[in-house]
Every structure is written in structure tokens, then in C-alpha cells.
Design a protein around this motif. Structure first.
Motif, short mmCIF file in Angstrom:
data_model
loop_
_atom_site.label_atom_id
_atom_site.label_comp_id
_atom_site.label_asym_id
_atom_site.label_seq_id
_atom_site.Cartn_x
_atom_site.Cartn_y
_atom_site.Cartn_z
N SER A 23 -1.17 -2.74 -7.89
CA SER A 23 -0.38 -2.20 -6.78
C SER A 23 -0.46 -3.11 -5.56
O SER A 23 -1.52 -3.25 -4.94
N GLU A 44 0.91 -2.50 -2.76
CA GLU A 44 0.70 -1.60 -1.61
C GLU A 44 -0.79 -1.36 -1.39
O GLU A 44 -1.28 -1.43 -0.26
N ASP A 76 -2.51 -4.52 -0.01
CA ASP A 76 -2.28 -4.73 1.42
C ASP A 76 -3.31 -3.94 2.23
O ASP A 76 -3.86 -4.43 3.22
N LYS A 77 -3.59 -2.71 1.79
CA LYS A 77 -4.59 -1.90 2.47
C LYS A 77 -5.99 -2.48 2.27
O LYS A 77 -6.82 -2.45 3.18
N TYR A 105 -0.39 7.40 -3.70
CA TYR A 105 -0.71 6.30 -2.79
C TYR A 105 -0.57 6.71 -1.33
O TYR A 105 -0.31 5.89 -0.47
#
Length: 268
Positions: A70, A72, A75-76, A10
């Protein structure tokens, strides 16, 4: 997606790689995927949203629900979508094997570069079929690392390339899954399945592919498993690094690189 593990990691570099991959292959993989106005579309395993942006642009009046396990990555994806003016997509943390949606909630499902990472791809497809409306379509896109050949082909380059295949296999994935797209769709209960191979070929007369696909997509993908491949005893560091250097030569003046993706469409 039974865990948060992703063979390529990631890192920020992986995010850049995924973006380069999506942009370079947009015409090849997305040109024939457009959804009607008002369609409810589920994008399963959206990652950082690299494909979401293209889906949104090609089908601006469809309503897209993009999910990933995910947080994370999501968020991206949200940041990317906002930065590119995406208005018709929402992002949710969900597990492809335990979808919270009602039966027959979506008109279409889109799955890109996801099945290769799953231990139970048929189970994942069956889960997606449940939430697809009768008559709706699923689109599946996967690569196949066994379809790769290049020049110059050195022993170190082949070993380094194959180390990626072996790492993914040891982690429960299957980087040769592209060739199985048709039988996977059939086994999951989809009908009218059709699969079309999408070949990528690069040489010095195609500098866009040399840069966007070989240097910025394929080789960084291999480099991303360096630590795992060495720790697993699949390859030694010197051979791996030598192989990477040789792979860069395939994007040189006399180099060539060939790879195959498979795009399957089925109906419920």
C-alpha cells in the motif's frame, strides 16, 4: 498481499489504533528482537511504520528495508519515521509474493501482523526465505482471536467478537493463525523454529493495558468491521452495537480481558 484490501481499512482511526497497539505491546513483543550493527533487515508488510520505529530504535545500527503493497500506508510510514528521527530505514512499495531482491540479500526478516491477512501464508514465507541469507533468521508475530476471553462475557459481546473472525475468513484471511506459527515456519522450509506465546492480560489494576490495549487497540479493531459484518449478514446492527458496548465493560472497574500473541523465530 495479492491486493490492496486490508480487513481493518486505511482510515486515520486505524492508523491511530496501529500506533497505540505498537506502543502498548512494545515490551511484550519487541524486547528480545535486536539486530547487530550492519545487519540487513527486511521488514515485510510494514504498514504505517508503527513497528518500524521500534525496530529502528532497538537496532539503530542495522539497515532496515521496510516494504508494503500500500503506497498510502508507506506515505504514513515515511512521515512517522521522519517525525521520530529514524535514520536507518528505507521504504519501498513491493509485493511480498514477488520480491525484486536477489537471493540471500538479507541477514534477517521481520514479519508482524501480516500472515493473518494472506490467503497463502506459506507461499509468502517461502518467498521471504528466498531472499534470506543462509543462517539468517525470520521473526514472525501473529495474534490469535480464538485465544481471547473476557469478563463480563455476554452473548452479544461474543457474537460481535466472532463477527470479526468470520469477516476475515470470508475475505481469505485467518485471524486464528497465531496458533499455526510453528507449522507454517516448518512448511516454508525454516529450521530450528521456536515459538513463544505472549499473553496480554488486562484488569483495573493495569490501567495502561485497559486503555492502550482494550479501549484503544482491541475494541476499535472490532468496530472497524461493523459495516462489512452487517453487509455480509453475519450479525445485525443492534447486536453488534450491543456487543461493542459490552466489550467496553471488559475495560471497566470489574472487567478483565485476555489475549494471546505468538512470536516465532526460524532459521534458514
Amino acid at each position: 498481499m495479492t491486493s490492496h484490501y486490508y480487513v481493518h481499512g486505511y482510515s486515520e482511526r486505524e492508523s491511530v489504533r496501529l500506533s497505540d497497539q505498537a506502543n502498548t505491546l512494545e515490551e511484550l513483543l519487541h524486547s528480545d528482537t535486536k539486530y547487530p550493527a550492519g545487519s540487513m533487515v527486511l521488514e515485510a508488510g510494514c504498514g504505517i511504520g508503527a513497528q518500524t520505529v521500534i525496530l529502528s530504535r532497538n537496532s539503530p545500527q542495522a539497515r532496515i528495508t521496510s516494504i508494503d503493497i500500500s503506497e498510502e500506508s508507506l506515505d504514513k510510514a515515511k512521515e512517522r519515521a521522519a517525525g521520530q528521527g529514524v535514520k536507518n530505514a528505507e521504504f519501498r512499495v513491493e509485493n511480498i509474493f514477488d520480491l525484486p531482491f536477489e537471493d540471500e540479500s538479507f541477514d534477517h526478516v521481520f514479519v508482524c501482523f501480516v500472515l493473518e491477512h494472506l490467503k497463502e501464508p506459506v507461499k509468502a514465507l517461502a518467498s521471504l526465505r528466498r531472499v534470506l541469507r543462509t543462517g539468517g533468521t525470520i521473526t514472525v508475530i501473529e495474534g490469535d482471536h480464538g485465544s481471547c476471553f473476557f469478563h463480563p462475557e455476554t452473548e452479544a459481546a461474543v457474537k460481535t467478537w466472532n463477527s470479526l473472525v468470520e469477516v476475515q475468513a470470508k475475505l481469505g484471511g485467518n485471524s486464528l493463525i497465531g496458533r499455526q506459527t510453528y507449522p507454517l515456519l516448518k512448511r516454508a522450509g525454516f529450521t530450528n523454529a521456536t515459538v513463544s506465546p505472549r499473553m496480554v492480560y488486562s484488569d483495573a489494576s493495569r490501567p495502561h493495558m485497559e486503555e492502550g490495549f482494550v479501549r484503544r487497540t482491541i475494541i476499535p479493531m472490532v468496530e472497524g468491521v461493523r459495516e462489512s459484518a452487517i453487509e455480509m449478514g453475519i450479525i445485525d446492527a443492534a447486536t453488534f452495537d450491543h456487543g461493542i458496548a459490552d466489550l467496553y465493560r471488559t475495560a471497566g472497574e470489574e472487567g478483565t480481558f485476555n489475549y494471546m500473541f505468538f512470536k516465532g523465530v526460524g532459521r534458514k
